[in-house]
Scaffold this motif. Structure first.
Motif, mmCIF file in Angstrom:
data_model
loop_
_atom_site.group_PDB
_atom_site.id
_atom_site.type_symbol
_atom_site.label_atom_id
_atom_site.label_comp_id
_atom_site.label_asym_id
_atom_site.label_seq_id
_atom_site.Cartn_x
_atom_site.Cartn_y
_atom_site.Cartn_z
ATOM 1 N N ASP A 1 -41.327 36.251 30.206
ATOM 2 C CA ASP A 1 -41.251 37.694 30.025
ATOM 3 C C ASP A 1 -41.417 38.385 31.381
ATOM 4 O OD1 ASP A 1 -43.909 37.310 30.568
ATOM 5 O OD2 ASP A 1 -44.656 38.140 28.689
ATOM 6 N N PRO A 2 -41.120 39.696 31.470
ATOM 7 C CA PRO A 2 -41.208 40.394 32.765
ATOM 8 C C PRO A 2 -42.586 40.302 33.419
ATOM 9 C CG PRO A 2 -39.951 41.709 31.213
ATOM 10 C CD PRO A 2 -40.509 40.550 30.431
ATOM 11 N N ALA A 3 -43.665 40.352 32.621
ATOM 12 C CA ALA A 3 -45.007 40.274 33.205
ATOM 13 C C ALA A 3 -45.237 38.918 33.866
ATOM 14 C CB ALA A 3 -46.061 40.524 32.131
ATOM 15 N N SER A 4 -44.787 37.842 33.222
ATOM 16 C CA SER A 4 -44.933 36.505 33.801
ATOM 17 C C SER A 4 -44.065 36.357 35.042
ATOM 18 C CB SER A 4 -44.552 35.440 32.768
ATOM 19 O OG SER A 4 -45.396 35.497 31.640
ATOM 20 N N ILE A 5 -42.840 36.874 34.973
ATOM 21 C CA ILE A 5 -41.947 36.818 36.134
ATOM 22 C C ILE A 5 -42.574 37.548 37.313
ATOM 23 C CG2 ILE A 5 -39.724 37.608 37.039
ATOM 24 C CD1 ILE A 5 -38.609 37.187 34.181
ATOM 25 N N ARG A 6 -43.164 38.698 37.051
ATOM 26 C CA ARG A 6 -43.780 39.473 38.127
ATOM 27 C C ARG A 6 -44.949 38.713 38.746
ATOM 28 N NH1 ARG A 6 -47.358 43.158 40.034
ATOM 29 N NH2 ARG A 6 -46.492 45.085 40.936
ATOM 30 N N ARG A 7 -45.783 38.097 37.902
ATOM 31 C CA ARG A 7 -46.949 37.386 38.414
ATOM 32 C C ARG A 7 -46.535 36.185 39.267
ATOM 33 N NH1 ARG A 7 -50.788 34.049 35.960
ATOM 34 N NH2 ARG A 7 -49.698 34.127 33.970
ATOM 35 N N VAL B 1 -33.972 41.649 38.836
ATOM 36 C CA VAL B 1 -32.902 40.685 39.126
ATOM 37 C C VAL B 1 -33.225 39.327 38.508
ATOM 38 C CG1 VAL B 1 -31.799 39.350 40.968
ATOM 39 C CG2 VAL B 1 -32.107 41.820 41.225
ATOM 40 N N ILE B 2 -34.460 38.865 38.691
ATOM 41 C CA ILE B 2 -34.852 37.548 38.174
ATOM 42 C C ILE B 2 -34.790 37.537 36.649
ATOM 43 C CG2 ILE B 2 -36.757 35.902 37.995
ATOM 44 C CD1 ILE B 2 -37.642 36.989 40.808
ATOM 45 N N ALA B 3 -35.300 38.599 36.024
ATOM 46 C CA ALA B 3 -35.275 38.669 34.562
ATOM 47 C C ALA B 3 -33.842 38.629 34.039
ATOM 48 C CB ALA B 3 -35.984 39.939 34.086
ATOM 49 N N LEU C 1 -31.915 30.691 40.253
ATOM 50 C CA LEU C 1 -31.044 31.833 39.985
ATOM 51 C C LEU C 1 -29.581 31.517 40.232
ATOM 52 C CD1 LEU C 1 -33.219 34.703 41.485
ATOM 53 C CD2 LEU C 1 -33.037 33.978 39.099
ATOM 54 N N PHE C 2 -29.311 30.479 41.040
ATOM 55 C CA PHE C 2 -27.912 30.113 41.284
ATOM 56 C C PHE C 2 -27.243 29.611 40.012
ATOM 57 C CE2 PHE C 2 -30.728 26.649 42.605
ATOM 58 C CZ PHE C 2 -30.312 25.616 41.774
ATOM 59 N N ALA D 1 -36.866 30.558 48.648
ATOM 60 C CA ALA D 1 -37.963 30.027 47.838
ATOM 61 C C ALA D 1 -37.916 30.582 46.418
ATOM 62 C CB ALA D 1 -39.304 30.357 48.492
ATOM 63 N N THR D 2 -37.595 31.868 46.292
ATOM 64 C CA THR D 2 -37.520 32.496 44.973
ATOM 65 C C THR D 2 -36.333 31.963 44.183
ATOM 66 O OG1 THR D 2 -38.514 34.489 45.930
ATOM 67 C CG2 THR D 2 -37.447 34.714 43.780
ATOM 68 N N ASN D 3 -35.200 31.817 44.852
ATOM 69 C CA ASN D 3 -34.008 31.267 44.216
ATOM 70 C C ASN D 3 -34.262 29.839 43.742
ATOM 71 O OD1 ASN D 3 -31.332 30.891 43.393
ATOM 72 N ND2 ASN D 3 -30.649 30.363 45.459
#
Length: 417
Positions: free
Chosen positions: A22-28, A106-108, A85-86, A78-80
């Motif tokens: 979820d967005p909260a987990s992605i943000r953390r 973007v990640i979500a 995300l690719f 590192a985030t990709n």
């Protein structure tokens, strides 16, 4: 306790869900990744007080928290790698979006389009850090087992970073799987943390952090469970924690390469394989069920001594601690042991020193903790002279650092310097 017999107690059945961030987990996770890369870029620690204050409008470039163009490229990579995300084709948006909130969006979106894998990097304690890719299907299979091991969990209290695989499984995956809240307690003082704990809490830490907690929390609230991983939990530390009121301590055995392999809550007894793992005829490998009946054979880092026929085992040492230098197998732990045996040396850590893209430049480096009262004026020269008598040229560190304690990272594992 035999894992195959685990089941939720009557009246404790609960809804579980398929792993979806979820967005909260992605943000953390993203904040944790940014803080980690910022530490590497600045060569200094970033305190929880700093990243706890980051808002969605936080700028990620030089006008914000200070990443220059090359460091920002590393952060994007590192985030990709972590979120893969690719796989959905949205990774290029990280290069044009420059705030934390935009990155989370973007990640979500990328994970909505496709979320098949996540990538976790090793600490590099036995060689160069490497990327280890895990399928969401495999992670979800493990979370189902963890939910059965921890039926008492009503809240997770985590002291480990969520972008490491241990932190991800227990502070992101497990709360989502069991639909329970999570507290990121890395910025909470031990005394304040003790006052917030209540029955049903599951505290996620490492042996290093458990020792810190023990020195600050003399009596644990009733009904609190602990989980430990990343290194062997000392028996005396376990016993002292339980004597101080910790209701239960679950130790997880695994690695970044494999995720969790086994568990125990009786620290005098053996670990037991998770039900989706089984032994192979090759001691260097285990079989893992991906959750759809399709097994895969996975290399493991340690030799496992099998105990009985019900999946019991004990780790019996690394299978191969070698690193390659100039085409030669070199064993950092052996060299560290030689240095630690020298007069005036208390502890020693050996790691690779060099650029992964320039194999010819890769050599070893040493971090040495001198004995109390030992000056370092001539210690390095004496170590170099004595080491030349015992090991070959490629096994000798080319760079030495000294300090009062060995460097460790946020989860208590050996860190780079």
């Amino acid at each position: 306790m035999v894992l195959a017999r685990l089941s939720l107690a009557p009246g404790r059945a609960r809804r579980t869900r398929r792993l979806a961030l979820d967005p909260a987990s992605i943000r953390r996770i993203t904040v944790s990744l940014i803080a980690s890369e910022l530490e590497r870029f600045r060569q200094c620690s970033v305190s929880p007080e700093t990243w706890l204050g980051w808002g969605d409008d936080l700028g990620l470039d030089e006008r914000g928290i200070g990443f220059d163009s090359l460091a920002l490229l590393d952060l994007c990579t590192a985030t990709n790698e972590f979120f893969h995300l690719f796989e959905s084709g949205v990774e290029d948006y990280l290069f044009v979006r420059r705030t934390l909130g935009e990155w989370v969006t973007v990640i979500a979106r990328g994970l909505e389009l496709r979320a098949d894998h996540l990538g976790f990097r090793t600490s590099g304690s036995t060689g160069r850090p490497k990327l280890c890719v895990h399928s969401m299907r495999g992670l979800n299979t493990e979370l189902q087992t963890l939910g059965e091991i921890l039926p008492e969990a009503t809240r997770v209290v985590s002291l480990v970073p969520p972008h490491h695989i241990y932190g991800f499984l227990f502070s992101v995956g497990l709360p989502l799987h069991l639909d329970i809240p999570v507290i990121d307690a890395r910025g909470i003082a031990p005394g304040a943390l003790a006052r917030q704990l209540t029955a049903g809490d599951v505290v996620i830490a490492t042996p290093f952090l458990w020792n810190v907690l023990l020195r600050n929390i003399r009596q644990w609230p009733e009904g609190v469970t602990g989980v430990s991983s990343t290194a062997a939990m000392p028996m005396d530390l376990t016993e002292t924690l339980k004597a101080a009121g910790l209701s239960r301590l679950v130790e997880i055995y695994g690695s970044t390469e494999t995720a969790g392999i086994g568990w125990r809550d009786d620290h005098a007894g053996p670990f037991r394989l998770f039900p989706h793992w089984r032994f192979s005829t090759d001691e260097r490998r285990l079989w893992r069920d991906l959750g759809d009946g399709s097994p895969e054979e996975i290399p493991i880092m340690d030799r496992l001594e099998r105990l009985g026929e019900d999946g019991g085992f004990r780790p019996a040492g690394r299978l191969d601690q070698a690193v390659q230098i100039g085409g030669t197998n070199v064993y950092p732990a052996r060299i560290a042991a030689v240095i630690e045996a020298m007069p005036g040396v208390s502890r020693c850590l050996i790691r690779l020193d060099g650029n992964a893209e320039n194999e010819a430049a890769i050599r070893l480096k040493a971090f040495v903790v001198p004995d109390k009262g030992q000056t370092i004026d001539d210690l390095e020269q004496r170590i170099r002279q004595e080491l030349a008598q015992w090991v070959s040229a490629v096994e000798r560190p080319v760079r030495y650092s000294f300090g009062t304690e060995l460097p460790v990272n946020a989860i208590g594992k050996d860190a780079d310097w």
